[in-house]
Design a protein around this motif. Structure first.
Motif, PDB file in Angstrom:
ATOM      1  N   THR A 153     -30.149 -94.058 -33.857  1.00  0.00           N
ATOM      2  CA  THR A 153     -29.450 -95.334 -33.915  1.00  0.00           C
ATOM      3  C   THR A 153     -29.126 -95.760 -32.476  1.00  0.00           C
ATOM      4  N   ALA A 154     -28.281 -96.771 -32.312  1.00  0.00           N
ATOM      5  CA  ALA A 154     -28.019 -97.251 -30.953  1.00  0.00           C
ATOM      6  C   ALA A 154     -26.582 -97.727 -30.792  1.00  0.00           C
ATOM      7  N   ASN A 155     -26.035 -97.437 -29.630  1.00  0.00           N
ATOM      8  CA  ASN A 155     -24.763 -98.021 -29.177  1.00  0.00           C
ATOM      9  C   ASN A 155     -23.559 -97.744 -30.065  1.00  0.00           C
ATOM     10  N   GLU A 156     -23.698 -96.882 -31.039  1.00  0.00           N
ATOM     11  CA  GLU A 156     -22.556 -96.559 -31.896  1.00  0.00           C
ATOM     12  C   GLU A 156     -22.683 -95.107 -32.352  1.00  0.00           C
ATOM     13  N   CYS A 267     -41.557-103.256 -29.485  1.00  0.00           N
ATOM     14  CA  CYS A 267     -40.423-102.631 -28.785  1.00  0.00           C
ATOM     15  C   CYS A 267     -39.475-101.928 -29.758  1.00  0.00           C
ATOM     16  N   HIS A 268     -39.243-102.541 -30.923  1.00  0.00           N
ATOM     17  CA  HIS A 268     -38.236-102.030 -31.861  1.00  0.00           C
ATOM     18  C   HIS A 268     -38.869-101.242 -33.002  1.00  0.00           C
ATOM     19  N   GLY A 269     -38.170-100.241 -33.459  1.00  0.00           N
ATOM     20  CA  GLY A 269     -38.604 -99.497 -34.633  1.00  0.00           C
ATOM     21  C   GLY A 269     -37.734 -99.837 -35.834  1.00  0.00           C
ATOM     22  N   GLN A 279     -38.961 -98.340 -27.243  1.00  0.00           N
ATOM     23  CA  GLN A 279     -38.350 -98.725 -25.972  1.00  0.00           C
ATOM     24  C   GLN A 279     -37.119 -99.602 -26.150  1.00  0.00           C
ATOM     25  N   ALA A 280     -36.702 -99.802 -27.382  1.00  0.00           N
ATOM     26  CA  ALA A 280     -35.563-100.684 -27.643  1.00  0.00           C
ATOM     27  C   ALA A 280     -34.778-100.089 -28.816  1.00  0.00           C
ATOM     28  N   PRO A 281     -33.565-100.575 -29.058  1.00  0.00           N
ATOM     29  CA  PRO A 281     -32.747 -99.995 -30.131  1.00  0.00           C
ATOM     30  C   PRO A 281     -33.459 -99.982 -31.480  1.00  0.00           C
ATOM     31  N   ASP A 282     -33.319 -98.872 -32.211  1.00  0.00           N
ATOM     32  CA  ASP A 282     -33.829 -98.775 -33.581  1.00  0.00           C
ATOM     33  C   ASP A 282     -33.022 -99.754 -34.440  1.00  0.00           C
ATOM     34  N   LEU A 283     -33.725-100.563 -35.218  1.00  0.00           N
ATOM     35  CA  LEU A 283     -33.030-101.610 -35.971  1.00  0.00           C
ATOM     36  C   LEU A 283     -32.957-101.326 -37.477  1.00  0.00           C
ATOM     37  N   THR A 284     -33.317-100.098 -37.881  1.00  0.00           N
ATOM     38  CA  THR A 284     -33.337 -99.785 -39.318  1.00  0.00           C
ATOM     39  C   THR A 284     -32.023-100.163 -40.001  1.00  0.00           C
ATOM     40  N   HIS A 285     -30.890 -99.888 -39.309  1.00  0.00           N
ATOM     41  CA  HIS A 285     -29.583-100.196 -39.909  1.00  0.00           C
ATOM     42  C   HIS A 285     -28.736-101.032 -38.953  1.00  0.00           C
ATOM     43  N   VAL A 286     -29.397-101.962 -38.271  1.00  0.00           N
ATOM     44  CA  VAL A 286     -28.670-102.739 -37.247  1.00  0.00           C
ATOM     45  C   VAL A 286     -27.459-103.445 -37.845  1.00  0.00           C
ATOM     46  N   GLY A 287     -27.579-103.852 -39.113  1.00  0.00           N
ATOM     47  CA  GLY A 287     -26.470-104.573 -39.745  1.00  0.00           C
ATOM     48  C   GLY A 287     -25.223-103.736 -39.933  1.00  0.00           C
ATOM     49  N   GLN A 291     -21.271-103.911 -33.118  1.00  0.00           N
ATOM     50  CA  GLN A 291     -21.566-104.793 -31.983  1.00  0.00           C
ATOM     51  C   GLN A 291     -23.060-104.892 -31.767  1.00  0.00           C
ATOM     52  N   LEU A 292     -23.454-105.911 -31.010  1.00  0.00           N
ATOM     53  CA  LEU A 292     -24.858-106.095 -30.649  1.00  0.00           C
ATOM     54  C   LEU A 292     -25.019-105.974 -29.141  1.00  0.00           C
ATOM     55  N   ALA A 293     -26.189-105.483 -28.735  1.00  0.00           N
ATOM     56  CA  ALA A 293     -26.544-105.432 -27.317  1.00  0.00           C
ATOM     57  C   ALA A 293     -25.497-104.703 -26.481  1.00  0.00           C
ATOM     58  N   ALA A 294     -25.145-103.512 -26.924  1.00  0.00           N
ATOM     59  CA  ALA A 294     -24.257-102.622 -26.179  1.00  0.00           C
ATOM     60  C   ALA A 294     -22.899-103.255 -25.880  1.00  0.00           C
ATOM     61  N   GLY A 295     -22.258-103.747 -26.939  1.00  0.00           N
ATOM     62  CA  GLY A 295     -20.898-104.262 -26.786  1.00  0.00           C
ATOM     63  C   GLY A 295     -20.830-105.689 -26.272  1.00  0.00           C
ATOM     64  N   HIS A 303     -24.467-114.433 -34.445  1.00  0.00           N
ATOM     65  CA  HIS A 303     -24.692-113.811 -33.141  1.00  0.00           C
ATOM     66  C   HIS A 303     -26.066-113.148 -33.083  1.00  0.00           C
ATOM     67  N   LEU A 304     -26.489-112.589 -34.211  1.00  0.00           N
ATOM     68  CA  LEU A 304     -27.778-111.906 -34.253  1.00  0.00           C
ATOM     69  C   LEU A 304     -28.903-112.890 -33.918  1.00  0.00           C
ATOM     70  N   LEU A 305     -28.861-114.038 -34.570  1.00  0.00           N
ATOM     71  CA  LEU A 305     -29.905-115.036 -34.335  1.00  0.00           C
ATOM     72  C   LEU A 305     -29.771-115.623 -32.934  1.00  0.00           C
ATOM     73  N   MET A 320     -35.043-107.491 -23.040  1.00  0.00           N
ATOM     74  CA  MET A 320     -35.499-108.205 -24.227  1.00  0.00           C
ATOM     75  C   MET A 320     -35.664-109.686 -23.877  1.00  0.00           C
ATOM     76  N   PRO A 321     -36.834-110.250 -24.161  1.00  0.00           N
ATOM     77  CA  PRO A 321     -37.031-111.677 -23.862  1.00  0.00           C
ATOM     78  C   PRO A 321     -36.273-112.551 -24.849  1.00  0.00           C
ATOM     79  N   SER A 322     -36.058-113.824 -24.479  1.00  0.00           N
ATOM     80  CA  SER A 322     -35.544-114.811 -25.440  1.00  0.00           C
ATOM     81  C   SER A 322     -36.733-115.323 -26.236  1.00  0.00           C
TER      82      SER A 322
END
Ligand code: HEC
Ligand SMILES: [Cu+2]
Length: 341
Positions: A153-156, A267-269, A279-287, A291-295, A303-305, A320-322
């Motif tokens: 997971t990421a950031n939490e 980038c994301h799994g 190379q980017a945060p795993d998004l399996t359970h991002v919801g 927080q998003l993007a490391a706080g 915010h996600l969109l 991460m590009p826009s």
């Protein structure tokens, strides 16, 4: 305007820190090392207060002596010859003696404290690998004995309360530092090396962590949360995280997934799908994350969109590009991301 707001908030925080009692409870408003919430942090917090008290005492004593000397000033006289200063050396010896004792005492206290926080008193009940990336944290709940319990997971970071947790620290790029002020001292994450530290929370709560080694443009936006929960809640969280993402049935969600596979999956799994980017945060359970993007943002669908469309404005230079999305695609992607909870 925003800057002014932040700086006045900082001042307020500093003031609160200075006025708050040193042993404030875990729900203290301030995420700072002046408060501690576990055995890896409490001894260093006491050391910090002790050394601060000593410094304040030294300054106060010197100020009083100086004031006394000013008040009792003698009339100016011709300087005496060298070697005939007329006593006073006794005070020098006392000063040097007292300083030496104080310094030795603080050295001893520091060594004892280092020893006290070096190892947990019990064998760690959980072991996590944290890898620092520019500018986020990968959290790996590896379990060699049981591969079925392995997930990323990421950031939490979730931990059970009152259990020592071992953290293996790695870096994927430059030197970072892992710091959860209320749970432990800081430890560097160095490329090519695994440093270890341990944390333990004595009360349930959310403890904020932060990268504390300057690592580039978005170093300040490299925060994370440690969520300490009762064992049963932690187990439930872990069981939910282990699950793979369900494959979408509904039409719009399916369209959203296709957009994700085209534009994000490099980038994301997302476990359970063809997205295997690492190379980017795993998004399996991002919801499920707070927080998003490391706080940087609180985790809401808006915010996600917003993040997906304006990552470079929200966190300039982040890796991460826009993305420019038309209304339909944005809605579809949003619907798909909402299934990743
Ligand atoms: C070039 C690689 C790359 C691509 C392509 C990419 N991302 Fe990202 N993404 C990242 C990186 C790197 C981060 C971490 C940024 C940070 O916090 O500094 C990130 C962060 C995120 C986050 C926040 C995750 C979290 O836990 O905080 C979300 C959500 C996200 N990306 C969604 C998407 C979506 C949706 C797409 C496709 C439209 C996408 N990304 C495309 C690299 C990428
Ligand atoms: Cu940093």
């Amino acid at each position: 305007m925003r800057l002014a707001l932040i700086s006045s908030r900082c001042k307020l925080a500093l003031l609160t820190a200075l006025l708050a009692p040193p042993l404030a409870h875990a729900d203290a408003p301030l995420e700072y090392f002046l408060h501690s919430a576990g055995p890896a942090a409490t001894p260093t917090m006491h050391l910090g207060w002790g050394l601060t008290a000593m410094c304040v005492a030294v300054v106060a004593i010197i100020a009083v002596l100086l004031a006394g000397a000013l008040v009792r000033r003698r009339p100016a006289a011709a300087p005496r010859a060298l070697g005939k200063e007329g006593g006073g050396m006794g005070w020098i010896y006392i000063g040097v003696g007292v300083s030496t004792l104080a310094l030795l005492a603080s050295l001893f206290y520091t060594l004892v404290t280092l020893q006290a926080v070096a190892q947990p008193s019990a064998v760690p009940g959980l072991s996590i690998t944290v890898t620092a990336y520019d500018w986020w944290w990968k959290i790996d709940y590896g379990d060699d004995s049981d591969p079925a319990h392995h997930f990323v997971t990421a950031n939490e970071i979730h931990i059970p309360v009152s259990v020592p947790v071992k953290i293996g620290l790695k870096s994927a790029d430059v030197i970072h530092a892992f710091w959860v002020p209320r749970l432990a001292g800081k430890t560097q994450a160095i490329p090519g090396q695994v440093n270890t530290q341990w944390i333990q929370a004595d009360a349930p709560g959310v403890y904020r962590g932060q990268c504390t080694q300057f690592c580039g443009a978005q170093h300040a936006h490299m925060a994370f949360d440690v969520v300490a929960q009762p064992q049963a809640d932690f187990d439930a969280w872990r069981d939910a995280q282990i699950l793979q993402a369900a494959s979408p049935a509904d039409g719009q969600v399916r369209t959203g997934q296709k957009i994700f596979m085209d534009r994000c999956a490099g980038c994301h799994g997302v476990r359970g799908s063809d997205a295997v980017g690492v190379q980017a945060p795993d998004l399996t359970h991002v919801g499920s994350r707070r927080q998003l993007a490391a706080g940087t943002l609180t985790n809401t669908p808006e915010h996600l969109l917003d993040w997906v469309q304006h990552a470079q404005q929200i966190k300039p230079d982040s890796l991460m590009p826009s993305f420019t999305l038309n209304m339909q695609d944005a809605a579809a992607l949003s619907a798909y991301l909402a299934t990743l909870h």
